[in-house]
Motif scaffolding. Sequence first.
Motif, short mmCIF file in Angstrom:
data_model
loop_
_atom_site.label_atom_id
_atom_site.label_comp_id
_atom_site.label_asym_id
_atom_site.label_seq_id
_atom_site.Cartn_x
_atom_site.Cartn_y
_atom_site.Cartn_z
N GLU A 94 -9.24 -30.33 -13.20
CA GLU A 94 -9.12 -31.46 -12.28
C GLU A 94 -10.13 -32.56 -12.63
OE1 GLU A 94 -6.90 -32.06 -10.10
OE2 GLU A 94 -7.74 -33.49 -8.67
N ARG A 97 -8.66 -34.61 -15.42
CA ARG A 97 -7.58 -35.46 -14.89
C ARG A 97 -8.15 -36.62 -14.09
NH1 ARG A 97 -5.07 -30.28 -14.20
NH2 ARG A 97 -5.89 -30.08 -12.09
N PRO A 104 -7.78 -45.71 -10.38
CA PRO A 104 -7.73 -45.23 -9.00
C PRO A 104 -8.93 -44.39 -8.60
CG PRO A 104 -6.18 -44.03 -10.35
CD PRO A 104 -6.71 -45.12 -11.20
N ASN B 3 -0.55 -34.93 -15.47
CA ASN B 3 -1.89 -35.35 -15.89
C ASN B 3 -2.62 -36.10 -14.80
OD1 ASN B 3 -2.04 -34.30 -18.50
ND2 ASN B 3 -0.67 -35.93 -19.22
N PRO B 5 -4.58 -36.57 -11.07
CA PRO B 5 -5.38 -35.79 -10.13
C PRO B 5 -4.49 -35.25 -9.00
CG PRO B 5 -6.47 -37.86 -10.64
CD PRO B 5 -5.11 -37.93 -11.25
N ARG B 6 -4.91 -34.12 -8.44
CA ARG B 6 -4.08 -33.40 -7.46
C ARG B 6 -3.52 -34.27 -6.35
NH1 ARG B 6 -8.66 -29.34 -7.03
NH2 ARG B 6 -9.01 -30.39 -5.06
N LYS B 7 -4.40 -35.03 -5.70
CA LYS B 7 -3.94 -35.79 -4.54
C LYS B 7 -2.91 -36.85 -4.92
CE LYS B 7 -7.90 -35.51 -1.40
NZ LYS B 7 -9.04 -36.30 -0.85
N ILE B 8 -3.12 -37.46 -6.10
CA ILE B 8 -2.17 -38.48 -6.54
C ILE B 8 -0.83 -37.84 -6.86
CG2 ILE B 8 -1.69 -40.20 -8.33
CD1 ILE B 8 -4.65 -40.79 -8.48
N TYR B 33 0.78 -27.65 -12.07
CA TYR B 33 -0.52 -27.40 -12.71
C TYR B 33 -0.68 -25.96 -13.19
CZ TYR B 33 -1.98 -31.88 -10.70
OH TYR B 33 -2.08 -33.19 -10.37
N PHE B 35 -1.08 -23.46 -11.15
CA PHE B 35 -2.02 -22.80 -10.25
C PHE B 35 -1.40 -21.54 -9.68
CE2 PHE B 35 -4.17 -27.03 -8.81
CZ PHE B 35 -4.85 -27.07 -10.01
N PHE B 39 -6.30 -19.15 -2.96
CA PHE B 39 -7.39 -20.13 -2.94
C PHE B 39 -6.88 -21.52 -3.35
CE2 PHE B 39 -10.99 -22.32 -4.99
CZ PHE B 39 -11.84 -22.41 -3.89
N MET B 46 -5.69 -28.40 1.99
CA MET B 46 -6.82 -29.23 2.43
C MET B 46 -6.66 -30.65 1.89
SD MET B 46 -9.29 -28.41 4.35
CE MET B 46 -10.43 -29.56 5.08
N ALA B 92 -2.37 -46.52 -8.26
CA ALA B 92 -2.89 -45.38 -9.01
C ALA B 92 -2.04 -45.07 -10.22
CB ALA B 92 -2.98 -44.16 -8.10
N ALA B 96 -2.82 -45.20 -14.21
CA ALA B 96 -3.19 -43.89 -14.75
C ALA B 96 -2.44 -43.60 -16.03
CB ALA B 96 -2.92 -42.81 -13.72
#
Lengths: 348, 97
Positions: A94, A97, A104, B3, B5-8, B33, B35, B39, B46, B92, B96
Motif C-alpha cells: 500500500e 501504491r 491525490p 495500482n 491506493p485502497r481507498k481510491i 489486491y 488480500f 484482518f 474501516m 485522483a 494517478a
Amino acid sequence: MVDLQALRQAEHGRRIRFGYMWALFCAVLWGLWYIPGTVVWDLNPFDTMYADIAATSGDSMALVVTAILITAINAVTVVIALLVWNGVLGNYGEMVRTAKAFKPCSRWFLFASLFGGPVAILGSYIAMGFGGGAFAAVAALLYPVVGAGLANAWHGEKISKRAAMGIIVIIAGSVTIFGGGMITELQSGSIGWMGYLGGLMAATGWGIEGAIADKGLDVSSADVGLHLRFIAELGIWVIVALPLLYLAGYNVFSYAIQAFEPLTMLMFAFAGVTFGFCYVSWYKSFPLIGVGRGQGIANLYGMFAVISTILFFGDVPQWTVLVGGALCIVGSFIMFSEESLELETLRA
Amino acid sequence: MSNLPRKIRMMEIMQDGKEYWNYEVIEQTMKDYGFQGEFSRDTLNMDLIELAAVSFIKEVDLKVDDEGVYKKGFLLHKYVITEDGKARLSEACMNAI
C-alpha cells in the motif's frame, strides 16, 4: 425485531471512541517524547558540537545547526519505528501504491513534511535546547487553534461550539500548567528570541501540517501516509539541509557519526518510538473525529509532559500545574461528552 | 490487480453511482489486491467508514448480517458515492495514471 437504529448508533459511537482513544494515545506518547528530546542536548556529541559552533559562529547558529542534526536523527529513528509498524500491518504494498499516487495522496504528505519537519519539529528542538522541555511544550500548545481553523477554512470541517469550548479550556489549562515554570525561566533570562521563534514554528507548523495531511488522508491510510511523510522529511534533511550545512563549513556528518554511541542512540530510539507512535495515533484520529478534535485531545500532551517530567527528572510540580491539569481534563471531557451524532459526518 | 491506493480503488468500484453493500466492495477490493483473511477485511471496512466520515460516500441502507456474509450479527452498510467523492476520485484517477 432488532432495533437497527440503536445498533447503528452503537457502531457510530465506537468509531468516535476509537478516534478519541487514538488522540489520547498520541497525547501520552507525545508527553514522553520531551524526555529524550531534552536529555539528548546534554549528550555526546551534541554538547561539544554546540560549544564548538558557538565558539566560532555564536549561540544562535549553534542552536539551529545542532537542532537540525538532532531533528534529522530523530527522523531516522521514527522512519525505522514505522517500518516495523507497517511491516506488521502488511502495508508495504500500500505504501508503494500511495507513493505513486502523487497528486491525490503523496503530494500532500510531502507538503505536510515540509511544515512538520523543518518548521514544527525543528522549532520544537530549538525551543527545547533553548528553554527546556517545559518551555517547548507550552509554546506549541496553540497549534490546535491553527489546525482547527485551517481545517474549517480549507475543507469545511465542522467545529461545534462544544468542541471549540473544549479546545479553549484545554489551552487555558495547558498555559496554566507551564505558566509558573515559564515565569521562572523568563526571570532567569534563559529564553531568548530564538527560543520564542522555535516555539512559534512548532505551533504554526503542526497546525498547518495537520490540516494539509488531512487532505491526503481522506483517500489514503493513516499508517502509510505518516510513513511517507517521515520518509519525505528524512529526504529534506539528508539530501538538502545537511549537505547545505556541510557546504557552509559545518562538519555535521562527522558529528552524526559520533552520535553512534550507546546512550545517545538509546535516547534516539526512545524518541523514535514515542514520537513515531504518537504521530501514528495523531494521524489515525483525524479521519475518525476530525482535525480540530484530534488535535484538541492530543493537546493533553501538555499534562503528560508534566507528569513525565516529574517521573524522570524529579521536578516537583507547582500549584499551577494542578490547576492547569484539572482544566485540561475538564476541557477534554467537554469534548468527549459531545453528542456523537453531531459527528456523523465530519465535514459540512 | 490495481495500482491505486485502497481507498481510491474502493471509490473507483463505486463510481458508477449504484448502491453497494460494504461486503460487495470489500470482496472486490480483496480480489484486486490479492488480500486474504479477516484482518484485511476489517481494515478495508474501516477504510469505508473513514470515506463515509469525510462524506465521499454516504450510507443509504443497513441491515443485520443474519447469514454471516460478512460478520454474523454485525451491521451491514449500503453506500453510494457522493458528488464530493466523485470529484475527488476524478482528480485522483486522472493523475494517478
